[in-house]
Write an enzyme that holds these catalytic residues in place. Structure first.
Site, PDB file in Angstrom:
ATOM      1  N   HIS A 171       2.027  10.025  -2.191  1.00 19.06           N
ATOM      2  CA  HIS A 171       2.499   8.628  -2.204  1.00 19.06           C
ATOM      3  C   HIS A 171       1.412   7.675  -2.700  1.00 19.06           C
ATOM      4  O   HIS A 171       1.730   6.595  -3.200  1.00 19.06           O
ATOM      5  CB  HIS A 171       3.032   8.210  -0.824  1.00 19.06           C
ATOM      6  CG  HIS A 171       1.986   7.833   0.180  1.00 19.06           C
ATOM      7  ND1 HIS A 171       1.286   8.751   0.922  1.00 19.06           N
ATOM      8  CD2 HIS A 171       1.519   6.607   0.579  1.00 19.06           C
ATOM      9  CE1 HIS A 171       0.450   8.117   1.737  1.00 19.06           C
ATOM     10  NE2 HIS A 171       0.567   6.822   1.541  1.00 19.06           N
TER      11      HIS A 171
ATOM     12  N   HIS B 187      -5.966   3.551  -0.154  1.00 16.06           N
ATOM     13  CA  HIS B 187      -5.915   3.217   1.284  1.00 16.06           C
ATOM     14  C   HIS B 187      -6.054   4.436   2.202  1.00 16.06           C
ATOM     15  O   HIS B 187      -6.266   4.269   3.400  1.00 16.06           O
ATOM     16  CB  HIS B 187      -4.662   2.391   1.624  1.00 16.06           C
ATOM     17  CG  HIS B 187      -3.378   3.151   1.612  1.00 16.06           C
ATOM     18  ND1 HIS B 187      -2.709   3.457   0.446  1.00 16.06           N
ATOM     19  CD2 HIS B 187      -2.626   3.661   2.621  1.00 16.06           C
ATOM     20  CE1 HIS B 187      -1.603   4.117   0.742  1.00 16.06           C
ATOM     21  NE2 HIS B 187      -1.523   4.266   2.068  1.00 16.06           N
ATOM     22  N   HIS B 188      -5.978   5.669   1.654  1.00 15.66           N
ATOM     23  CA  HIS B 188      -6.232   6.854   2.489  1.00 15.66           C
ATOM     24  C   HIS B 188      -7.548   7.544   2.164  1.00 15.66           C
ATOM     25  O   HIS B 188      -7.802   8.659   2.621  1.00 15.66           O
ATOM     26  CB  HIS B 188      -5.067   7.846   2.372  1.00 15.66           C
ATOM     27  CG  HIS B 188      -3.829   7.381   3.075  1.00 15.66           C
ATOM     28  ND1 HIS B 188      -3.776   7.186   4.437  1.00 15.66           N
ATOM     29  CD2 HIS B 188      -2.595   7.059   2.601  1.00 15.66           C
ATOM     30  CE1 HIS B 188      -2.557   6.766   4.763  1.00 15.66           C
ATOM     31  NE2 HIS B 188      -1.826   6.678   3.668  1.00 15.66           N
TER      32      HIS B 188
ATOM     33  N   ASP C 209      -4.088  -0.592   7.906  1.00 13.86           N
ATOM     34  CA  ASP C 209      -2.951   0.343   7.912  1.00 13.86           C
ATOM     35  C   ASP C 209      -2.990   1.259   9.128  1.00 13.86           C
ATOM     36  O   ASP C 209      -1.981   1.431   9.828  1.00 13.86           O
ATOM     37  CB  ASP C 209      -2.984   1.172   6.620  1.00 13.86           C
ATOM     38  CG  ASP C 209      -1.840   2.183   6.566  1.00 13.86           C
ATOM     39  OD1 ASP C 209      -0.738   1.855   7.037  1.00 13.86           O
ATOM     40  OD2 ASP C 209      -2.056   3.292   6.026  1.00 13.86           O
TER      41      ASP C 209
ATOM     42  N   LYS D 140       5.724   5.642  -1.241  1.00 13.78           N
ATOM     43  CA  LYS D 140       6.551   6.475  -0.344  1.00 13.78           C
ATOM     44  C   LYS D 140       7.996   6.523  -0.805  1.00 13.78           C
ATOM     45  O   LYS D 140       8.765   7.378  -0.357  1.00 13.78           O
ATOM     46  CB  LYS D 140       6.474   5.941   1.098  1.00 13.78           C
ATOM     47  CG  LYS D 140       5.231   6.419   1.843  1.00 13.78           C
ATOM     48  CD  LYS D 140       5.280   5.977   3.290  1.00 13.78           C
ATOM     49  CE  LYS D 140       4.052   6.466   4.053  1.00 13.78           C
ATOM     50  NZ  LYS D 140       3.990   5.841   5.391  1.00 13.78           N
TER      51      LYS D 140
ATOM     52  N   HIS E 129       0.805  -1.229   0.000  1.00 11.82           N
ATOM     53  CA  HIS E 129       0.000   0.000   0.000  1.00 11.82           C
ATOM     54  C   HIS E 129       0.841   1.284   0.000  1.00 11.82           C
ATOM     55  O   HIS E 129       0.449   2.278  -0.579  1.00 11.82           O
ATOM     56  CB  HIS E 129      -0.972   0.006   1.186  1.00 11.82           C
ATOM     57  CG  HIS E 129      -0.270   0.059   2.508  1.00 11.82           C
ATOM     58  ND1 HIS E 129       0.292  -1.057   3.082  1.00 11.82           N
ATOM     59  CD2 HIS E 129      -0.024   1.085   3.359  1.00 11.82           C
ATOM     60  CE1 HIS E 129       0.856  -0.724   4.221  1.00 11.82           C
ATOM     61  NE2 HIS E 129       0.677   0.573   4.418  1.00 11.82           N
ATOM     62  N   ASP E 130       1.991   1.256   0.646  1.00  6.93           N
ATOM     63  CA  ASP E 130       2.799   2.463   0.764  1.00  6.93           C
ATOM     64  C   ASP E 130       4.006   2.482  -0.172  1.00  6.93           C
ATOM     65  O   ASP E 130       4.948   3.255   0.057  1.00  6.93           O
ATOM     66  CB  ASP E 130       3.293   2.630   2.217  1.00  6.93           C
ATOM     67  CG  ASP E 130       2.331   3.467   3.055  1.00  6.93           C
ATOM     68  OD1 ASP E 130       1.468   4.160   2.471  1.00  6.93           O
ATOM     69  OD2 ASP E 130       2.453   3.430   4.301  1.00  6.93           O
TER      70      ASP E 130
HETATM   71  P1  C2E Z   1       1.639   6.185   8.516  1.00  9.72           P
HETATM   72  O1  C2E Z   1       2.561   6.648   9.575  1.00  9.72           O
HETATM   73  O2  C2E Z   1       1.815   4.788   8.049  1.00  9.72           O
HETATM   74  O3  C2E Z   1       0.160   6.383   9.003  1.00  9.72           O
HETATM   75  C1  C2E Z   1      -0.914   5.869   8.288  1.00  9.72           C
HETATM   76  C2  C2E Z   1      -2.211   6.446   8.766  1.00  9.72           C
HETATM   77  O4  C2E Z   1      -2.430   6.072  10.128  1.00  9.72           O
HETATM   78  C3  C2E Z   1      -2.266   7.969   8.754  1.00  9.72           C
HETATM   79  O5  C2E Z   1      -2.590   8.446   7.480  1.00  9.72           O
HETATM   80  C4  C2E Z   1      -3.378   8.207   9.771  1.00  9.72           C
HETATM   81  O6  C2E Z   1      -4.642   7.981   9.180  1.00  9.72           O
HETATM   82  C5  C2E Z   1      -3.151   7.121  10.795  1.00  9.72           C
HETATM   83  N1  C2E Z   1      -2.330   7.651  11.903  1.00  9.72           N
HETATM   84  C6  C2E Z   1      -1.016   7.476  12.085  1.00  9.72           C
HETATM   85  N2  C2E Z   1      -0.631   8.076  13.223  1.00  9.72           N
HETATM   86  C7  C2E Z   1      -1.719   8.663  13.776  1.00  9.72           C
HETATM   87  C8  C2E Z   1      -1.960   9.430  14.954  1.00  9.72           C
HETATM   88  O7  C2E Z   1      -1.066   9.698  15.748  1.00  9.72           O
HETATM   89  N3  C2E Z   1      -3.232   9.833  15.175  1.00  9.72           N
HETATM   90  C9  C2E Z   1      -4.251   9.531  14.332  1.00  9.72           C
HETATM   91  N4  C2E Z   1      -5.476   9.975  14.612  1.00  9.72           N
HETATM   92  N5  C2E Z   1      -4.056   8.826  13.199  1.00  9.72           N
HETATM   93  C10 C2E Z   1      -2.808   8.391  12.921  1.00  9.72           C
HETATM   94  P2  C2E Z   1      -2.214   9.957   7.099  1.00  9.72           P
HETATM   95  O8  C2E Z   1      -2.504  10.880   8.219  1.00  9.72           O
HETATM   96  O9  C2E Z   1      -2.864  10.245   5.794  1.00  9.72           O
HETATM   97  O10 C2E Z   1      -0.672   9.931   6.917  1.00  9.72           O
HETATM   98  C11 C2E Z   1      -0.062   9.274   5.848  1.00  9.72           C
HETATM   99  C12 C2E Z   1       1.386   9.163   6.075  1.00  9.72           C
HETATM  100  O11 C2E Z   1       1.966  10.499   6.168  1.00  9.72           O
HETATM  101  C13 C2E Z   1       1.784   8.501   7.372  1.00  9.72           C
HETATM  102  O12 C2E Z   1       1.798   7.078   7.231  1.00  9.72           O
HETATM  103  C14 C2E Z   1       3.154   9.070   7.629  1.00  9.72           C
HETATM  104  O13 C2E Z   1       4.139   8.442   6.839  1.00  9.72           O
HETATM  105  C15 C2E Z   1       3.003  10.478   7.130  1.00  9.72           C
HETATM  106  N6  C2E Z   1       2.650  11.395   8.236  1.00  9.72           N
HETATM  107  C16 C2E Z   1       1.422  11.767   8.661  1.00  9.72           C
HETATM  108  N7  C2E Z   1       1.493  12.658   9.678  1.00  9.72           N
HETATM  109  C17 C2E Z   1       2.816  12.860   9.907  1.00  9.72           C
HETATM  110  C18 C2E Z   1       3.557  13.687  10.827  1.00  9.72           C
HETATM  111  O14 C2E Z   1       2.997  14.439  11.643  1.00  9.72           O
HETATM  112  N8  C2E Z   1       4.932  13.635  10.748  1.00  9.72           N
HETATM  113  C19 C2E Z   1       5.574  12.821   9.837  1.00  9.72           C
HETATM  114  N9  C2E Z   1       6.910  12.803   9.835  1.00  9.72           N
HETATM  115  N10 C2E Z   1       4.900  12.041   8.969  1.00  9.72           N
HETATM  116  C20 C2E Z   1       3.543  12.067   9.001  1.00  9.72           C
HETATM  117 FE    FE Z   2      -0.118   5.367   3.165  1.00  5.29          FE
END
Ligand code: C2E
Ligand code: FE
Ligand code: SIN
Ligand code: SIN
Ligand code: SIN
Length: 377
Positions: free
Chosen positions: A266, A292-293, A321, A241, A237-238
């Site tokens: 991504h 997936h998002h 995910d 990235k 799925h990712d």
């Molecule tokens: P990921 O880290 O694999 O997270 C996938 C999804 O899990 C996120 O999609 C979000 O829906 C959920 N998720 C992850 N952590 C949290 C959290 O702490 N709280 C909540 N409520 N949901 C969470 P999303 O938001 O579309 O993000 C996609 C990707 O973007 C993430 O994949 C990550 O790689 C990046 N990302 C998102 N927010 C941040 C951030 O604040 N800092 C960094 N460095 N990367 C981020």
């Molecule tokens: Fe993703």
């Protein structure tokens, strides 16, 4: 042992049966030509030969060149056996590449009694044909034991060689397919993990997402092939990235709006990367990467699809995910407890996630936790 020739009296004996035998052969050709699973191939061939030759049991041995052994999983009434390719009738067929007919095993110098001694079976007659691949190498032996009410004839030998031709082609294909599949699975794993935090080993993460997705798919009663497909493709799925700069991907803090907009790409990058019109698996993987998002209420990205506009695969992977992201450490967040994650799904059911799927996910939460425990980082 000379190559068998068909004698006239053999034909007269079997002429009544030959129609049935041909019909069985035709069926076999049809069944076997699309089969790629080795166990299934061996089963079908073994059953077919047993029927056609009126034998008590049939086994197909696969020749292991490195160990100089013959092994089989499929033998009527026997579990896996391994024999050295130096003694016995099957070994003679393998090494001479000639069909062997034995009409009285216990008075035949080729016969190896050890298997009977172990199994308590009494072998009387044997017919063993070599399976030869397109390069002319022995890949196995097709063996029939104990012709019911008689001995194996030259016609039987011809028939076994005919089935043997199917067996050789099918077996060669299946062996090749398994090899390709193994390397394909390795490649998938590499693609799936290459994107994630580039230097870290995150294969456990991608594996978990595959297994959570598989669990939901199964509990949603999708057909087995579709569940298997999700298990393989959800880990990718990712993949997109890989196209996201490290300063964003590895940022140990919250992303600003521009960074997050960049990150959202991504999904489409993954789609472009994986999509292949002619490959069901890659097509499926591409759709999951793109969807997936997406969110159930239409507030997701990249396309803002809503409800069942999002494929079931996309909706399933979204749950898998997020559950895995929440319960794992990320450069930008701590790991949540399983209970905290569960709360989020209850809260976001019907907004972020498909409510029916969340219900299934929570109903089978003990299985979710098993995967979580077994594949902990
Ligand atoms: P990921 O880290 O694999 O997270 C996938 C999804 O899990 C996120 O999609 C979000 O829906 C959920 N998720 C992850 N952590 C949290 C959290 O702490 N709280 C909540 N409520 N949901 C969470 P999303 O938001 O579309 O993000 C996609 C990707 O973007 C993430 O994949 C990550 O790689 C990046 N990302 C998102 N927010 C941040 C951030 O604040 N800092 C960094 N460095 N990367 C981020
Ligand atoms: Fe993703
Ligand atoms: C042999 O190949 O000599 C052994 C035949 C058997 O009983 O399986
Ligand atoms: C893109 O076309 O790669 C960007 C679309 C998006 O905002 O996700
Ligand atoms: C569903 O939305 O539950 C079924 C649709 C599909 O099979 O993709």
């Amino acid at each position: 042992m000379e190559k068998s020739e068909i004698k006239m009296e053999d034909y007269q004996y079997t002429v009544a049966g030959i129609h049935d035998q041909l019909a069985a052969l035709m069926r076999l050709g049809k069944e076997i030509s699309t089969e790629t699973n080795i166990d299934r191939v061996l089963h079908i061939l073994g059953d077919c030969a047993k029927e056609i030759l009126d034998a008590d049991r049939c086994s197909i041995f696969i020749y292991d060149k490195d160990k100089n052994e013959l092994w089989t999983k499929v033998a009527h009434g026997i579990k896996e056996i391994r024999i050295p390719a130096t003694k016995g009738v099957a070994a003679a067929a393998a090494t001479t590449q000639e069909t062997q007919i034995v009409i009285d095993a216990y008075h035949d110098f080729r016969f190896n009694q050890e298997i009977d001694d172990k199994s308590g079976y009494l072998t009387k007659t044997i017919l063993a044909a070599p399976l030869i691949n397109t390069k002319g190498e022995t890949i196995g032996v097709f063996q029939a034991i104990n012709k019911k009410g008689g001995v194996f004839s030259n016609v039987d030998a011809e028939l076994l060689m005919l089935i043997g031709n199917y067996a050789s082609v099918s077996l060669e294909n299946a062996l090749l397919y398994e090899k390709i599949k193994k390397s394909q699975m390795k490649l998938i794993n590499k693609i799936a993990t290459a994107a994630e935090f580039k230097d870290e080993d995150t294969s456990k993460h991608t594996k978990r997402v595959g297994l959570y997705s598989y669990l939901i798919a199964k509990r949603a009663n999708l057909v087995p092939q579709r569940c298997e497909m999700i298990k393989i493709t959800a880990p990718m799925h990712d993949a997109g990235k890989i196209g996201i700069p490290d300063r964003i991907l590895l940022k140990p803090a919250k992303l600003d709006k521009d960074e997050f907009d960049e990150m959202k790409k991504h999904t489409n990058i993954g789609y472009e990367l994986l999509y292949d019109e002619d490959d069901e698996m890659l097509k499926n993987a591409a759709i999951i990467a793109r969807e997936h998002h997406e969110k159930w209420d239409g507030s997701g990205y990249p396309r803002g699809l809503k409800g069942e506009e999002i494929t079931l695969e996309g909706r399933i992977t979204a749950i898998a995910d997020v559950f895995d992201a929440l319960t794992s450490v990320r450069p930008y967040k701590r790991a949540w407890s399983v209970e905290e994650a569960k709360e989020l799904f209850i809260k976001e059911s019907g907004t972020h996630f498909d409510p029916k799927l969340v219900e299934l996910f929570l109903k089978n939460f003990d299985e979710v936790e098993t995967i979580y425990e077994e594949l902990k980082d």
